[in-house]
Design a protein around this motif. Structure first.
Motif, PDB file in Angstrom:
ATOM      1  N   ASN A 183      38.033  43.167  52.849  1.00 44.81           N
ATOM      2  CA  ASN A 183      39.090  43.225  51.841  1.00 44.81           C
ATOM      3  C   ASN A 183      40.285  43.953  52.438  1.00 44.81           C
ATOM      4  O   ASN A 183      40.148  44.732  53.388  1.00 44.81           O
ATOM      5  CB  ASN A 183      38.577  43.981  50.604  1.00 44.81           C
ATOM      6  CG  ASN A 183      39.524  43.906  49.418  1.00 44.81           C
ATOM      7  OD1 ASN A 183      40.305  42.973  49.292  1.00 44.81           O
ATOM      8  ND2 ASN A 183      39.458  44.898  48.546  1.00 44.81           N
ATOM      9  N   ARG A 269      46.577  46.711  44.942  1.00 40.91           N
ATOM     10  CA  ARG A 269      45.969  45.427  44.574  1.00 40.91           C
ATOM     11  C   ARG A 269      45.152  44.912  45.749  1.00 40.91           C
ATOM     12  O   ARG A 269      45.485  45.150  46.915  1.00 40.91           O
ATOM     13  CB  ARG A 269      47.021  44.397  44.165  1.00 40.91           C
ATOM     14  CG  ARG A 269      48.065  44.070  45.216  1.00 40.91           C
ATOM     15  CD  ARG A 269      49.095  43.080  44.696  1.00 40.91           C
ATOM     16  NE  ARG A 269      50.179  42.881  45.640  1.00 40.91           N
ATOM     17  CZ  ARG A 269      50.155  41.997  46.640  1.00 40.91           C
ATOM     18  NH1 ARG A 269      49.096  41.223  46.795  1.00 40.91           N
ATOM     19  NH2 ARG A 269      51.181  41.877  47.457  1.00 40.91           N
ATOM     20  N   ILE A 271      43.436  42.108  48.242  1.00 41.86           N
ATOM     21  CA  ILE A 271      43.743  40.815  48.859  1.00 41.86           C
ATOM     22  C   ILE A 271      42.542  40.430  49.718  1.00 41.86           C
ATOM     23  O   ILE A 271      42.280  41.047  50.750  1.00 41.86           O
ATOM     24  CB  ILE A 271      45.010  40.878  49.732  1.00 41.86           C
ATOM     25  CG1 ILE A 271      46.194  41.435  48.941  1.00 41.86           C
ATOM     26  CG2 ILE A 271      45.339  39.495  50.296  1.00 41.86           C
ATOM     27  CD1 ILE A 271      47.392  41.790  49.804  1.00 41.86           C
ATOM     28  N   ASN A 272      41.813  39.424  49.292  1.00 39.44           N
ATOM     29  CA  ASN A 272      40.640  39.003  50.052  1.00 39.44           C
ATOM     30  C   ASN A 272      41.074  38.217  51.287  1.00 39.44           C
ATOM     31  O   ASN A 272      41.930  37.336  51.193  1.00 39.44           O
ATOM     32  CB  ASN A 272      39.726  38.151  49.169  1.00 39.44           C
ATOM     33  CG  ASN A 272      38.464  37.734  49.882  1.00 39.44           C
ATOM     34  OD1 ASN A 272      38.425  36.704  50.540  1.00 39.44           O
ATOM     35  ND2 ASN A 272      37.424  38.551  49.764  1.00 39.44           N
ATOM     36  N   SER A 275      40.095  34.210  50.619  1.00 36.60           N
ATOM     37  CA  SER A 275      40.793  33.491  49.549  1.00 36.60           C
ATOM     38  C   SER A 275      42.285  33.775  49.528  1.00 36.60           C
ATOM     39  O   SER A 275      43.065  32.995  48.984  1.00 36.60           O
ATOM     40  CB  SER A 275      40.191  33.859  48.190  1.00 36.60           C
ATOM     41  OG  SER A 275      40.501  35.211  47.854  1.00 36.60           O
ATOM     42  N   GLY A 276      42.693  34.914  50.104  1.00 32.75           N
ATOM     43  CA  GLY A 276      44.096  35.311  50.067  1.00 32.75           C
ATOM     44  C   GLY A 276      44.534  35.840  48.720  1.00 32.75           C
ATOM     45  O   GLY A 276      45.714  36.125  48.514  1.00 32.75           O
ATOM     46  N   THR A 277      43.600  35.985  47.809  1.00 32.49           N
ATOM     47  CA  THR A 277      43.929  36.464  46.468  1.00 32.49           C
ATOM     48  C   THR A 277      42.806  37.384  45.996  1.00 32.49           C
ATOM     49  O   THR A 277      42.113  38.003  46.801  1.00 32.49           O
ATOM     50  CB  THR A 277      44.158  35.276  45.510  1.00 32.49           C
ATOM     51  OG1 THR A 277      44.548  35.763  44.228  1.00 32.49           O
ATOM     52  CG2 THR A 277      42.933  34.400  45.374  1.00 32.49           C
ATOM     53  N   ASN A 278      42.625  37.502  44.673  1.00 32.07           N
ATOM     54  CA  ASN A 278      41.577  38.361  44.143  1.00 32.07           C
ATOM     55  C   ASN A 278      41.120  37.837  42.783  1.00 32.07           C
ATOM     56  O   ASN A 278      41.444  36.710  42.405  1.00 32.07           O
ATOM     57  CB  ASN A 278      42.061  39.815  44.060  1.00 32.07           C
ATOM     58  CG  ASN A 278      43.300  39.976  43.193  1.00 32.07           C
ATOM     59  OD1 ASN A 278      43.372  39.449  42.076  1.00 32.07           O
ATOM     60  ND2 ASN A 278      44.295  40.696  43.692  1.00 32.07           N
ATOM     61  N   TRP A 279      40.409  38.652  42.053  1.00 35.29           N
ATOM     62  CA  TRP A 279      39.789  38.242  40.793  1.00 35.29           C
ATOM     63  C   TRP A 279      40.532  38.798  39.568  1.00 35.29           C
ATOM     64  O   TRP A 279      40.031  38.712  38.454  1.00 35.29           O
ATOM     65  CB  TRP A 279      38.334  38.719  40.776  1.00 35.29           C
ATOM     66  CG  TRP A 279      38.222  40.207  40.943  1.00 35.29           C
ATOM     67  CD1 TRP A 279      38.111  41.143  39.952  1.00 35.29           C
ATOM     68  CD2 TRP A 279      38.257  40.936  42.172  1.00 35.29           C
ATOM     69  NE1 TRP A 279      38.077  42.411  40.485  1.00 35.29           N
ATOM     70  CE2 TRP A 279      38.162  42.308  41.857  1.00 35.29           C
ATOM     71  CE3 TRP A 279      38.355  40.565  43.515  1.00 35.29           C
ATOM     72  CZ2 TRP A 279      38.165  43.308  42.832  1.00 35.29           C
ATOM     73  CZ3 TRP A 279      38.364  41.567  44.484  1.00 35.29           C
ATOM     74  CH2 TRP A 279      38.265  42.912  44.140  1.00 35.29           C
ATOM     75  N   GLU A 280      41.730  39.339  39.770  1.00 28.52           N
ATOM     76  CA  GLU A 280      42.489  39.918  38.665  1.00 28.52           C
ATOM     77  C   GLU A 280      42.780  38.870  37.591  1.00 28.52           C
ATOM     78  O   GLU A 280      43.338  37.809  37.862  1.00 28.52           O
ATOM     79  CB  GLU A 280      43.806  40.511  39.178  1.00 28.52           C
ATOM     80  CG  GLU A 280      44.712  41.076  38.094  1.00 28.52           C
ATOM     81  CD  GLU A 280      44.146  42.314  37.410  1.00 28.52           C
ATOM     82  OE1 GLU A 280      44.471  42.532  36.227  1.00 28.52           O
ATOM     83  OE2 GLU A 280      43.385  43.068  38.069  1.00 28.52           O
TER      84      GLU A 280
END
Length: 311
Positions: A183, A269, A271-272, A275-280
């Motif tokens: 992460n 925040r 940043i995976n 995926s380049g995003t997360n679960w927010e």
């Protein structure tokens, strides 16, 4: 002679609501990970104060009203004016850790259950949170070393409602063989990025990266519990069984703005790297959907190659 318990003192009323709101707005503008949203929300709080929306001396009621407004723009569940029945520290900095230490002790360091099930499957429950690593390394290492001998691991995160990124990395380090980027956290302070990787060495035995892992989730699973789930899912290391999680991916800090009110403000925040995003806001979606109260039975059947009862 009969002794009587001393009744708990009532929470101190909010004598100066304006001061609480102004300090919350100031902390929000200075620290919230999304500065533009922070400015809008700070203005909203001040406007609502002028309207009389916060005219109450009850700290629990004030916290609920302000929290509803704080979450009105982007639904950030970590963004709150949180009421504490117990008195917070007086210095206006970080909130008191007394209740957290009590939870740590009561849950055996965040490891309330280790159980050998049938078929060489072992259950490891981590709850109520993944406590800071300085506290949790010893009990986690003991539990993870014990389950390292199992053929299959079921990791129960259904009641894991928070946690520390370093502790998440510590747990992941026992479930993977290679050094792995898990992460990245963006921190508003210093406008910087911080990567989290598995450890090259762990103090005990590793379960390793080859044997099956199942992760149980519920609608209560939150924050650090979600990060652990998301990391393992994105890496293809675990099968997630249960319910979609709550959806909070922003690490937070807390400041006392009243003896019973904590301004909980996300300061970063996730940043995976995959995926380049997360679960927010979305939560972590299970690979196998099942009611939380049946997830353990379902995962145990899957682990033993049996027909799944929730199918």
């Amino acid at each position: 002679m009969t002794s009587k318990a001393t009744p708990a003192a009532s929470p101190a009323p909010v004598a100066d609501v304006s001061a609480v709101i102004e300090e919350t707005a100031r902390l929000l503008a200075a620290n919230y990970v999304f500065p533009e949203v922070a400015d809008r929300l700070a203005a909203l709080l001040r406007g609502r104060l002028e309207e009389g929306a916060y005219d109450t001396a009850d700290p629990a009621e004030l916290g609920a009203r302000v929290t509803a407004d704080l979450q009105s723009e982007n639904g950030d569940l970590h963004l709150r004016l949180k009421f504490h029945a117990e008195r917070l520290l007086e210095d206006g900095d970080q909130v008191d850790l007394t209740s957290l230490r009590r939870e740590f002790a009561a849950s055996l360091g965040g490891v309330p259950r280790v159980e050998l099930l049938r078929g060489g499957v072992t259950l490891l429950e981590l709850a109520p949170m993944l406590f800071r690593l300085a506290w949790a390394a010893e009990p986690l290492s003991a539990a993870l070393t014990l389950v390292a001998r199992a053929d299959t691991l079921i990791l129960d995160l259904r009641d894991t409602v928070g946690g520390d990124p370093d502790t998440v990395a510590f747990v992941c380090s026992h479930l993977l063989d290679e050094r792995t980027h898990l992460n990245t956290q963006y921190w508003r302070a210093g406008d910087r990025y911080e990567q989290y990787w598995t450890l090259p060495h762990v103090p005990g035995a590793r379960f390793g990266g080859a044997k099956p892992v199942y992760v149980l989730t519920s609608g209560r699973t939150f924050s650090g519990g979600e990060e652990l789930t998301y990391n393992l899912q994105q890496l293809g290391r675990a099968v997630v069984v249960g319910e979609t999680t709550r959806g909070g991916a922003h690490p937070r800090d807390g400041w006392a703005v009243h003896p019973h009110l904590e301004a909980s403000i996300p300061v970063g925040r996730a940043i995976n790297p995959i995926s380049g995003t997360n679960w927010e806001g979305t939560g972590v979606h299970p690979d196998v959907s099942c009611p939380a109260d049946r997830a353990l039975d379902h995962a145990l059947h899957l682990a033993n190659g049996e027909p799944a009862p929730c199918a």
